[in-house]
Design an enzyme around this catalytic site. Structure first.
Site, PDB file in Angstrom:
ATOM      1  N   ASP A 140       0.780  -1.117   0.028  1.00 57.95           N
ATOM      2  CA  ASP A 140      -0.015   0.121   0.035  1.00 57.95           C
ATOM      3  C   ASP A 140       1.007   1.175  -0.024  1.00 57.95           C
ATOM      4  O   ASP A 140       2.040   0.936   0.373  1.00 57.95           O
ATOM      5  CB  ASP A 140      -0.778   0.067   1.247  1.00 57.95           C
ATOM      6  CG  ASP A 140      -1.844   1.312   1.338  1.00 57.95           C
ATOM      7  OD1 ASP A 140      -2.461   1.577   0.330  1.00 57.95           O
ATOM      8  OD2 ASP A 140      -1.981   1.683   2.310  1.00 57.95           O
TER       9      ASP A 140
ATOM     10  N   ASP B 257       0.018   5.207   0.968  1.00 56.41           N
ATOM     11  CA  ASP B 257      -0.035   6.170   2.143  1.00 56.41           C
ATOM     12  C   ASP B 257      -0.252   5.153   3.458  1.00 56.41           C
ATOM     13  O   ASP B 257      -1.311   4.386   3.473  1.00 56.41           O
ATOM     14  CB  ASP B 257      -1.212   6.637   1.882  1.00 56.41           C
ATOM     15  CG  ASP B 257      -1.249   7.758   0.477  1.00 56.41           C
ATOM     16  OD1 ASP B 257      -0.071   8.106   0.166  1.00 56.41           O
ATOM     17  OD2 ASP B 257      -2.239   7.784  -0.261  1.00 56.41           O
TER      18      ASP B 257
ATOM     19  N   HIS C 137      -0.583  11.707   5.369  1.00 54.95           N
ATOM     20  CA  HIS C 137      -1.019  12.889   5.644  1.00 54.95           C
ATOM     21  C   HIS C 137      -2.475  13.346   5.081  1.00 54.95           C
ATOM     22  O   HIS C 137      -2.731  14.518   5.187  1.00 54.95           O
ATOM     23  CB  HIS C 137       0.084  14.044   5.172  1.00 54.95           C
ATOM     24  CG  HIS C 137       1.447  13.975   5.669  1.00 54.95           C
ATOM     25  ND1 HIS C 137       1.593  14.109   7.325  1.00 54.95           N
ATOM     26  CD2 HIS C 137       2.585  13.839   5.386  1.00 54.95           C
ATOM     27  CE1 HIS C 137       2.843  14.025   7.663  1.00 54.95           C
ATOM     28  NE2 HIS C 137       3.359  13.907   6.524  1.00 54.95           N
TER      29      HIS C 137
ATOM     30  N   ASN D 183      -5.341   2.761  -3.295  1.00 60.06           N
ATOM     31  CA  ASN D 183      -6.545   3.695  -3.467  1.00 60.06           C
ATOM     32  C   ASN D 183      -6.283   5.063  -3.452  1.00 60.06           C
ATOM     33  O   ASN D 183      -5.703   5.536  -2.334  1.00 60.06           O
ATOM     34  CB  ASN D 183      -7.747   3.296  -2.316  1.00 60.06           C
ATOM     35  CG  ASN D 183      -8.076   1.944  -2.223  1.00 60.06           C
ATOM     36  OD1 ASN D 183      -8.044   1.074  -3.152  1.00 60.06           O
ATOM     37  ND2 ASN D 183      -8.899   1.652  -1.187  1.00 60.06           N
TER      38      ASN D 183
ATOM     39  N   CYS E 101      -6.531   3.079  -7.926  1.00 60.54           N
ATOM     40  CA  CYS E 101      -7.843   3.196  -7.872  1.00 60.54           C
ATOM     41  C   CYS E 101      -8.301   4.616  -7.605  1.00 60.54           C
ATOM     42  O   CYS E 101      -8.254   4.945  -6.359  1.00 60.54           O
ATOM     43  CB  CYS E 101      -8.698   2.019  -7.007  1.00 60.54           C
ATOM     44  SG  CYS E 101     -10.303   2.119  -7.180  1.00 60.54           S
TER      45      CYS E 101
ATOM     46  N   HIS F 285     -11.520   5.517  -7.891  1.00 60.90           N
ATOM     47  CA  HIS F 285     -12.852   5.603  -7.581  1.00 60.90           C
ATOM     48  C   HIS F 285     -13.071   5.542  -6.034  1.00 60.90           C
ATOM     49  O   HIS F 285     -12.547   5.427  -5.321  1.00 60.90           O
ATOM     50  CB  HIS F 285     -13.312   4.317  -8.167  1.00 60.90           C
ATOM     51  CG  HIS F 285     -13.159   4.077  -9.639  1.00 60.90           C
ATOM     52  ND1 HIS F 285     -12.469   2.951  -9.994  1.00 60.90           N
ATOM     53  CD2 HIS F 285     -13.459   4.750 -10.792  1.00 60.90           C
ATOM     54  CE1 HIS F 285     -12.119   3.011 -11.178  1.00 60.90           C
ATOM     55  NE2 HIS F 285     -12.547   3.945 -11.763  1.00 60.90           N
TER      56      HIS F 285
ATOM     57  N   CYS G 119     -16.598  -0.066  -8.069  1.00 61.92           N
ATOM     58  CA  CYS G 119     -15.669  -0.984  -9.008  1.00 61.92           C
ATOM     59  C   CYS G 119     -15.034  -2.112  -8.300  1.00 61.92           C
ATOM     60  O   CYS G 119     -15.263  -2.435  -7.053  1.00 61.92           O
ATOM     61  CB  CYS G 119     -14.375   0.020  -9.228  1.00 61.92           C
ATOM     62  SG  CYS G 119     -13.345   0.378  -7.836  1.00 61.92           S
TER      63      CYS G 119
END
Length: 187
Positions: A15, A17, A24, A58, A96, A98, A111
């Site tokens: 991942d 973040d 942040h 994401n 992503c 979305h 999605c």
């Protein structure tokens, strides 16, 4: 690294973040991007262990209109260059843009790529002929663990990045590490 045609590769899905950089909230420029201590050493170690390094992130900030896909691509290119300066190759970055509710058209959609759905991982698995049974996921949220499980990723590792996690969040992981830096001794 040349692989025999019948042998699948292994990957470390990361991942962004909260694992690579401090979260942040809607980070969209190099000025906001603060690498987590030890991330370059940890990723170099994973790479030396034969893992492809694949970021799955994401990015609903795009769908919400906080920043554009072009800004995301520019930041991604910058991030990849920072890794390269530390002798680390990020194989690919899947994202992503979305969100099922809090986004503007055409990004407002339910999605199959937004974690906890496994779409980004499945795309990477197919594109790079990855064996999920030899792979691992490093994430900082339950949704990361759920996406990994749905994609058949064997080892699900939750890294503690400062946000509070419930016991249910922790139960979704196979292992809990203080940060990505733990890869140096755990992999």
């Amino acid at each position: 690294m040349n692989q025999p045609l019948d042998q699948k590769r292994k990957a470390a899905f990361l991942d962004r973040d909260g694992v690579i950089n401090i979260d942040h909230g809607y980070v969209s420029s190099p000025e906001q991007f603060e690498f987590i201590d030890g991330v370059f050493d940890a990723c170099r170690h994973l790479q030396q262990q034969g893992y492809l390094l694949i970021v799955v992130t994401n990015q609903s900030g795009i769908g919400r209109g906080y920043y554009t896909e072009q800004q995301f691509y520019a930041l991604t290119d910058w991030m990849k260059a920072q890794f390269a300066l530390h002798c680390v190759t990020l194989t690919d970055v899947f994202f992503c843009p979305h969100h099922p509710v809090n986004a503007k058209p055409p990004y407002q959609t339910n999605c199959n790529c937004r974690k906890p759905a496994p779409g980004m991982l499945l795309q990477a698995i197919e594109k790079y002929q990855i064996d999920p049974g030899q792979s691992l996921m490093l994430g900082d949220k339950k949704a990361d663990m759920q996406a990994a499980k749905a994609a058949g990723v064997k080892r699900k590792i939750l890294v503690l990045s400062g946000q509070s996690l419930t016991e249910e969040d922790k139960a979704s992981a196979d292992e809990i590490w203080p940060s990505v830096k733990a890869a140096l001794t755990a992999v």
